[in-house]
Design an enzyme around this catalytic site. Sequence first.
Site, PDB file in Angstrom:
ATOM      1  N   LYS A   1       1.074  -1.189  -0.038  1.00 25.92           N
ATOM      2  CA  LYS A   1      -0.142   0.141  -0.005  1.00 25.92           C
ATOM      3  C   LYS A   1       0.909   1.219  -0.044  1.00 25.92           C
ATOM      4  O   LYS A   1       1.977   1.084   0.898  1.00 25.92           O
ATOM      5  CB  LYS A   1      -0.834   0.090   1.284  1.00 25.92           C
ATOM      6  CG  LYS A   1      -1.835   1.124   1.529  1.00 25.92           C
ATOM      7  CD  LYS A   1      -2.656   0.938   2.509  1.00 25.92           C
ATOM      8  CE  LYS A   1      -3.839   1.722   2.637  1.00 25.92           C
ATOM      9  NZ  LYS A   1      -5.084   1.724   3.851  1.00 25.92           N
TER      10      LYS A   1
ATOM     11  N   SER B   1      -9.750   1.242   2.258  1.00 22.77           N
ATOM     12  CA  SER B   1      -8.979   2.267   1.624  1.00 22.77           C
ATOM     13  C   SER B   1      -8.016   1.288   0.934  1.00 22.77           C
ATOM     14  O   SER B   1      -7.355   1.914  -0.109  1.00 22.77           O
ATOM     15  CB  SER B   1      -8.382   3.124   2.250  1.00 22.77           C
ATOM     16  OG  SER B   1      -7.432   2.843   3.589  1.00 22.77           O
TER      17      SER B   1
ATOM     18  N   SER C   1      -9.878  -0.949   6.552  1.00 19.50           N
ATOM     19  CA  SER C   1      -9.353  -0.708   5.220  1.00 19.50           C
ATOM     20  C   SER C   1      -8.580  -2.118   4.801  1.00 19.50           C
ATOM     21  O   SER C   1      -8.389  -1.921   3.462  1.00 19.50           O
ATOM     22  CB  SER C   1      -8.388   0.316   5.418  1.00 19.50           C
ATOM     23  OG  SER C   1      -9.106   1.481   5.216  1.00 19.50           O
TER      24      SER C   1
HETATM   25  N1  GLN Z   1     -13.192   3.883   6.146  1.00 16.62           N
HETATM   26  C1  GLN Z   1     -12.904   3.956   7.265  1.00 16.62           C
HETATM   27  C2  GLN Z   1     -12.421   5.406   7.296  1.00 16.62           C
HETATM   28  O1  GLN Z   1     -12.558   6.211   6.367  1.00 16.62           O
HETATM   29  C3  GLN Z   1     -11.459   3.153   7.740  1.00 16.62           C
HETATM   30  C4  GLN Z   1     -10.464   3.437   6.751  1.00 16.62           C
HETATM   31  C5  GLN Z   1      -9.150   2.683   7.290  1.00 16.62           C
HETATM   32  O2  GLN Z   1      -9.211   1.626   7.930  1.00 16.62           O
HETATM   33  N2  GLN Z   1      -7.938   3.085   7.037  1.00 16.62           N
HETATM   34  O3  GLN Z   1     -11.932   5.850   8.459  1.00 16.62           O
END
Ligand code: GLN
Length: 491
Positions: free
Chosen positions: A81, A156, A180
């Site tokens: 990532k 994400s 994510s």
């Molecule tokens: N969708 C969640 C957020 O926007 C989790 C994102 C993540 O785990 N980085 O905070």
Amino acid sequence: MTARILDIPVWEVVKKIANQEISSEDYISETLERIQKIDPKINAYITVIKEASLDKALELDKQIRQGKTVGRLAGLPIAIKDSICVKNIKNTCGSRMLENFVAPYNATVADKIIREDGIIIGKTNLDEFAMGTSTEHSYFGATRNPWDSSKVPGGSSGGSAASIASFEAALALGSDTGGSIRSPASFCSVVGLKPTYGAVSRYGLVSYSNSLEQIGPIARDVRSTAILMDCINGHDIRDSTSKNTVPQRFADIFKNTVKNLKIGVPNEFFGEGVQKEVHKSIWNVIHKIEKLGFHYEKTTLPLVKYALPAYYIIAMSEASSNLARYDGLRYGFNVLKNNLNWNTTFSKNRRNGFGDEVRQRIMLGTYTLSAGYFDQYYLKAQKIRTLIKQDFDRAFKKFDILVVPSMPILPFALGEKLNDPLSLYMCDINTVPANLAGIPSISIPCGLSSGLPIGVQIMAPPFREDLLFKAGYLFEENVTIDKSVGEFTNV
Ligand code: GLN
């Protein structure tokens, strides 16, 4: 997809490379070809590392021929990532702010992968600074779901999951602050593990919400996921939140099948927002496992209903503090107008360097931390977090694992929720509780509905990733799922 070496399970490939049945060169070349062919449609990668990856594969093959002992990830193409630093490679975090930022050092997980002879083949797309659930909030364009390119891949870590689903990498790393890893794993029909908080070093991961997030592995099957977790977990003196214990080892746990598992199914994760196709698929898994002689019991975690608001307050508060460092002066996006005063430069750099979602969260987080509101929001959210943790502690006195849907809905269309942040936040309803409680959680593919993937989520007590792998393997072995890649099956 025609039968090729890419179709061999990764946990087998790594053995075949080590005993010269497959060359790393062939495996890396096929992966690179596939990236070239398919990634223009999927956009899983922000950076692909071509020549250096091939050079490493050739060198590794040579060492293997010379009889040298190689590492546990020898010759495998691994995607990382783009918020996890790899030395001398761009680390954009999906943001204009870091568009040209080159990482000056390796994250501990990158070091560990290199030490085990894994080949870092590229850096994957993400929602800007990991804030999102759809990988649409990236300065480098949205990633598409390999099963249906009109749908989002989850997020994400959408680039990492999509790269695995579409055979553009063997293994991948994502990060999970509130889902994510599990969200894109579920939407792309791959396996994704969010480890226990403190199990994997966060050194070199660009922080979004540091008290919630963990780096974790993504792969096409449970055993391959365990191989990567085996290599990245363990204490790191450079991360004070990493737990100082003997690192767990998972490679051998698949030798014996699991016999007893006390399974809890908490109601709160099957609420009104959960689509009926998802219900059906999860209960199908539970009933199959029951037929094998494993008992389950419905249970309740009453405070979990407060998890989503508590999560967003904590995450945004920490984000506002963590992202305060980006002023564009030492590195990052800079309007480069020398005649401006500091305040104007600072606000222009941040206004133009960050996207709308990130700016919105910084503003909200600044508010929830500000004098007068801190007690009402941030402190209250932290108290709720403790109560949720206690809910889980109680549940784990009775159960070994908890089984719930990973995502409440099927993968949705690109653009569908872009202008509706709240409905996007709602997608995290089943994943954020594990982050608040710091417990490990895995998403395993469990079926398709109208050709779109569904994932089952298993949660376990802290540092019981072994239970997740054992249960996950059991589920994987007993639930028949389509292993093709939707519309890219024949590419
Ligand atoms: N969708 C969640 C957020 O926007 C989790 C994102 C993540 O785990 N980085 O905070």
